[in-house]
Design an enzyme around this catalytic site. Structure first.
Site, PDB file in Angstrom:
ATOM      1  N   THR A   1      76.108  25.400 -97.816  1.00 36.38           N
ATOM      2  CA  THR A   1      77.337  25.297 -97.024  1.00 36.38           C
ATOM      3  C   THR A   1      77.437  26.381 -95.962  1.00 36.38           C
ATOM      4  O   THR A   1      77.968  26.141 -94.868  1.00 36.38           O
ATOM      5  CB  THR A   1      78.570  25.385 -97.957  1.00 36.38           C
ATOM      6  OG1 THR A   1      78.531  24.291 -98.863  1.00 36.38           O
ATOM      7  CG2 THR A   1      79.864  25.341 -97.177  1.00 36.38           C
TER       8      THR A   1
ATOM      9  N   ASP B   1      70.054  21.041 -99.328  1.00 39.36           N
ATOM     10  CA  ASP B   1      71.331  21.009-100.024  1.00 39.36           C
ATOM     11  C   ASP B   1      71.049  21.477-101.446  1.00 39.36           C
ATOM     12  O   ASP B   1      70.105  21.013-102.075  1.00 39.36           O
ATOM     13  CB  ASP B   1      71.879  19.575-100.011  1.00 39.36           C
ATOM     14  CG  ASP B   1      73.268  19.485-100.611  1.00 39.36           C
ATOM     15  OD1 ASP B   1      73.514  20.141-101.648  1.00 39.36           O
ATOM     16  OD2 ASP B   1      74.105  18.768-100.057  1.00 39.36           O
ATOM     17  N   SER B   2      71.861  22.378-101.960  1.00 34.89           N
ATOM     18  CA  SER B   2      71.495  22.946-103.255  1.00 34.89           C
ATOM     19  C   SER B   2      71.514  21.910-104.372  1.00 34.89           C
ATOM     20  O   SER B   2      70.867  22.086-105.400  1.00 34.89           O
ATOM     21  CB  SER B   2      72.380  24.150-103.608  1.00 34.89           C
ATOM     22  OG  SER B   2      73.580  23.773-104.206  1.00 34.89           O
TER      23      SER B   2
ATOM     24  N   THR C   1      76.193  26.858-103.123  1.00 34.11           N
ATOM     25  CA  THR C   1      76.806  27.397-104.339  1.00 34.11           C
ATOM     26  C   THR C   1      76.639  26.480-105.545  1.00 34.11           C
ATOM     27  O   THR C   1      76.694  26.944-106.682  1.00 34.11           O
ATOM     28  CB  THR C   1      78.319  27.624-104.133  1.00 34.11           C
ATOM     29  OG1 THR C   1      78.935  26.381-103.788  1.00 34.11           O
ATOM     30  CG2 THR C   1      78.582  28.649-103.053  1.00 34.11           C
ATOM     31  N   ASP C   2      76.429  25.190-105.302  1.00 32.00           N
ATOM     32  CA  ASP C   2      76.482  24.248-106.418  1.00 32.00           C
ATOM     33  C   ASP C   2      75.453  24.532-107.504  1.00 32.00           C
ATOM     34  O   ASP C   2      75.741  24.401-108.688  1.00 32.00           O
ATOM     35  CB  ASP C   2      76.323  22.806-105.906  1.00 32.00           C
ATOM     36  CG  ASP C   2      77.651  22.232-105.425  1.00 32.00           C
ATOM     37  OD1 ASP C   2      78.696  22.824-105.732  1.00 32.00           O
ATOM     38  OD2 ASP C   2      77.638  21.191-104.763  1.00 32.00           O
TER      39      ASP C   2
END
Lengths: 382, 382, 382, 382
Positions: free
Chosen positions: D19, D91-92, D123-124
């Site tokens: 993000t 994207d994590s 962060t995910d």
């Protein structure tokens, strides 16, 4: 026959008064003399009458009518405790330095007989008394734990039983040579706490030091924080405390007249509750002049913050103005601890003014972080 | 051409001073005049020069050199803000009632031109000023938000940018007709806060009232708590504030002499910081006599707790002693709010003493829960 | 003669088992049948034998051997409670949907006789059971409060007495027509809690909804949050619950094989614990294909976050991938509540698949904020 | 000429995605390649172009277009950082063990050139990656700090700048030879964190270990907690990670079929998220049989609690049932850490099954308290 004494520990409970032992009379709480022991005897978690009779406990301990025994602890100890009740019982709002001295004397008088001490006390000034006792007790080698409750032990929902039980278990079983305060599952250093909530069971906070222990499902200690005596000197007490001390909180618009009136003789020392990191108006020559004049005539002033958390150091600008006016940096002491320390040090008549000032700026009982140099990397003091 | 004015909001930023705009000189923080705007212009999150030029912003707003515009907000608004900087810049430790009046006058002067107001202020006395302004502003219909920072906005790691930005976004976009304080992602009612931490970005607490808003990933409001005006009366300010007021904190051993000295004329009103739920020594006839004498000569005293959280009511025993001595129950007001309220009410010369006392015991600006009856089910007041 | 019945309230305590009633056998905790009542009778705060005898209580209530009475409450009520103990006592780890049905049936059977219900239950799955009961009870008009303890009520230091006492006082005196969970001085909505601490007395959290009540020195309620029935429909229960439901937590590297195996028949519904605000790998066509295939054959999947706090909405990108694959946004439901709701809705055989999906996306018992639109101002969903 | 190199530190920033570097496209966040550096160059707190030019920085560091320099720090250091951006940005949610290996390889490749490493990550799954890297890095002697943000760095209100800045300052100036995670003013041990909030800037928690550092107005370290290498062995990485591992959370009514399906080959190891202190149904012979059968065929299972806080030990009864079925006690590990550890240990093909099991039960990187014996005084394990 009686169980081996090796498995028993003795705790003296000094009941000075407070909400824990109060009863309602016409919707007003009042102390109830000679009632606490009778109630404790009926509470299964606080007294094991079967054990007492089997071991002929009352033949061995004195006075028998005030002696009780806890159920067997998880550490396989029997904690035998005797209640010494003050007469009259005191409301903590009414506590004075004389009462502090009485408590200290009772600890000293019974020091050898007991493994630990629990002081029942009202919550309103408990932080002040805990701070005072921490200084009055020199070379303390046994736990002294203040506790009490927000709701009387006679009420249906109350916090008194848990608080007393926790204090007894710790005082009787662990080597914590400090004056502590136990409340709502936490053991704090006594000179680090302040009462922060008038309506919650979680009434106390130790804003600048983590608790010494947490008594949840398990009791876990922060042994790194517990005070370690670096001496084998004998325990003694200092009962004299200087009464000419005060707490003065700064506020916008405070006048030089107010400050002068507050500082007038016989005042010998004050804790000044300043703003933030120890700041005061630096454009108020009249105020600073009053501080300077007081310092010049020997009044000692300690600079503490009115913030709940944080520290006062000499490195800040406005703090420097106060430092120049003769105030001592109170570091991260609570106002309660600073006031007690001031009262304790000012009572040492053999010390010179400079020696007193030096002593006040040192860490005596873990009441403050003496030096903040190196402990933190500041954004503000590069 | 310029974007439709309907999508723009205007905010006046009154920069009174404080850490947010300070600079280090020889390791000491000092105010830096005429520097803040220059820095803000360079910060992408606080000024969109492209938009300003495209819309000929500087032709429309005055004075152009102190006017900036935020990037487009998520609510599709452009917040145009103008900085009015005080000269000299003030250290919040030095703030007086005159300074409060100046801020109020500037709000009044520009009230119609702007949709909201942001007051930059030092943190040390921000809670006092926020409380004072909340009373000085009558029938406020627009947001007035105090903010500042623990670390200057010029420093690498600082909280000033986030605090200013959050205050601007709320002041420019939401109908919150209150004097508020915004700090570290939270919007508080201004007369409910106190500074609790000298060293953390999370410096303020509103111990007895939940925040009005939380500005995390989303901004969420507690609309039930936000003040609702029940009048359409016109906004005006009261700039006179009585200066003969003070804060006095009880401590064990406080003497009647100290109290008498503190209460001596010209003192007209004090906030007494008592123990717990409003308690004071009830066996100290000398102290109670001093309070009684002061009351008798017209000094007004408000009873507030020195605990961070909690409330003072007249239903407690020792509280009753103070009530009998003429003190007014301060309920759950902060000392800061109580002092400001006292200063505000005492300045109303057309009111009788009884009218002043009545006004002080009422909820004027959401600064307290006026009546606790029925709100709680007490274990103590059966 | 007996006190007027108007001042008495009756509570049924259903003791299903759990740590609160366990005893150590060779250092292992095990349930102790028929022991709880004997102990409660001896505890002064949980039984007033004098009152029971004076009022001939045991002649009036049935069965007398399992009926007790609390001391007079602050609200001047006598709470008479009867313990219905399950045989065998259950370890909460072993609870099944059949046990939930049994509890619901016992509530229904005794619904008219009692003013409120307290369910003693182990903490390990208490949040699951509370969630399930909240759905199984239709048009509930009386309080049903689950509680228990981290330490057995027979131990010296324990949380069982306070938890049981608090639950009884609330269940017997207040109109809270919800399935609740009471623990460590807080009353929570039952379908909002999760067990967050295996070693603290403060074992539960309601991450996305504030407690319904705080039982500190005073008991204070958040009446705005307490559920208000908007119907006068009669109470009934749904005892059938679909067992073919499951909880699946995403983790990096989860394979399509694992997902396929987990989703294989007879699985009819799953709660997928996704990342953050409801995100899943969107470049994993194989995973999304498995979800899509399951949806196509009628499996219902709810998207809940694996974060303790927060909400899943359909407005996020990766959330959209799951939404496109047929998953229902679980908003701010706990996984426990979502699983129970799924089990409850899937058991409604008269509903079509679409009706079930619609029902699952609605707020039925306050278990979620049904619509987040308008509630927040997002930085992310402009 | 250029400032003495002694005052400069070099940090490599590996931008994997997330993000922090995303941009909105039609209300959907998507990665924006080659944009981050351009933005960082314009942010005064993150780049000092004047210094760069004065010192001819771009002549010395490589590649110049991706190298920036922070303003002078309070410790009088210049932190020069170079951004290595992955292509494509990840994207994590989509991160795999291959991506972990790539990050580890990049750390190894540049290990000698830099004083510290910052990993930008979504962060995910940041807690999973931090855990994995902590095991993959053997004998780490320099700080590796993961960070990211809840809101893109390009947004007006965002947490990306503070997070990146804090991570750079710590990575460049302090000897913390650990894989850490820095978020919202706190530095955590990487294998101790979990994402607990989907909507707050304070998104992470380290439930069973205090933070390594707090970066408030001052940065204060808990040096007692920071990992101390007791070896001088050379840094190297293990890039192979076993992918046949999974997380399975217990829930009431879980069937033996579900467990069997989840445990079927090629699954080689699972983390079982049990109830409370490591409990599972002990009357479910079918479930225990599935676990036993899996253990017998060499599947390794670790018992972790599904509670946020707390620990699993072998001393509990129902925990013993799982221990008997072959599960390893996961102590106070997070599920994320346990999964990563399992993946790491299972990849060590030269180890026997028993050696793997032994390794898994030991503390390798500070991810757990290896032995709880003696650390606590339990009410439950007398």
């Amino acid at each position: 026959g009686p169980v081996s004494p090796a498995t028993e520990a003795r705790v003296l409970v000094i009941n000075t008064g407070g909400t824990i032992g109060m009863v309602y009379h016409e919707n007003v709480l009042a102390p109830q003399p000679n009632a606490l022991v009778k109630t404790l005897r009926k509470l299964l978690i606080l007294h094991d009458e079967t054990y007492a009779r089997q071991t002929c406990l009352y033949d061995y301990y004195d006075p028998p009518e005030n002696t009780m025994v806890l159920p067997l602890s998880k550490q396989n100890k029997r904690i035998i405790y005797t209640v010494l009740e003050y007469s009259p019982l005191l409301d903590s709002c009414n506590m004075t330095t004389d009462d502090w001295a009485q408590i200290a004397k009772d600890i000293e008088k019974h020091y050898e007989e007991y493994d630990g001490f629990v002081i029942l006390h009202g919550t309103d000034t408990m932080a002040y008394t805990a701070s005072a006792l921490s200084f009055m007790c020199e070379h303390l080698g046994k736990p002294v734990i203040l506790t009490g409750s927000q709701v009387p032990i006679y009420e249906m929902r109350n916090d008194g039983r848990d608080n007393l039980l926790g204090a007894l278990l710790i005082a009787g079983q662990f080597v914590i040579p400090e004056v502590c305060l136990y409340f709502h599952h936490k053991l704090y250093r006594g000179n680090r706490v302040t009462k922060v909530d008038a309506g919650s069971f979680n009434a106390f906070s130790s804003p600048n030091l983590a608790p010494l222990a947490n008594a949840e499902v398990d009791i876990s200690f922060n042994w790194d924080t517990v005070w370690r005596a670096n001496t084998t000197a004998k325990f003694f007490i200092q009962t004299s405390m200087n009464r000419n001390v005060g707490l003065l909180r700064l506020f916008p618009g405070i006048t030089a007249e107010t400050v002068r009136a507050f500082l007038q003789p016989p005042m010998e020392g004050i804790v000044l509750e300043t703003y933030g990191s120890g700041n005061a108006p630096d454009n108020r020559a009249d105020l600073l002049e009053e501080f300077r004049k007081a310092t010049d005539r020997g009044v000692i002033m300690i600079n503490c913050t009115q913030c709940l958390r944080g520290s006062v150091t000499e490195s800040y600008a406005t703090g420097k103005a106060l430092s120049n006016a003769g105030l001592i940096a109170g570091c991260d002491m609570t106002p309660e601890a600073a006031l007690a320390k001031l009262s304790y040090v000012l009572a040492k008549q053999h010390l010179s003014l400079d020696e007193k000032r030096k002593m006040l700026s040192e860490n005596l009982r873990g009441e403050m972080i003496a030096s903040l140099q190196g402990a933190k990397l500041s954004l503000r003091d590069s």
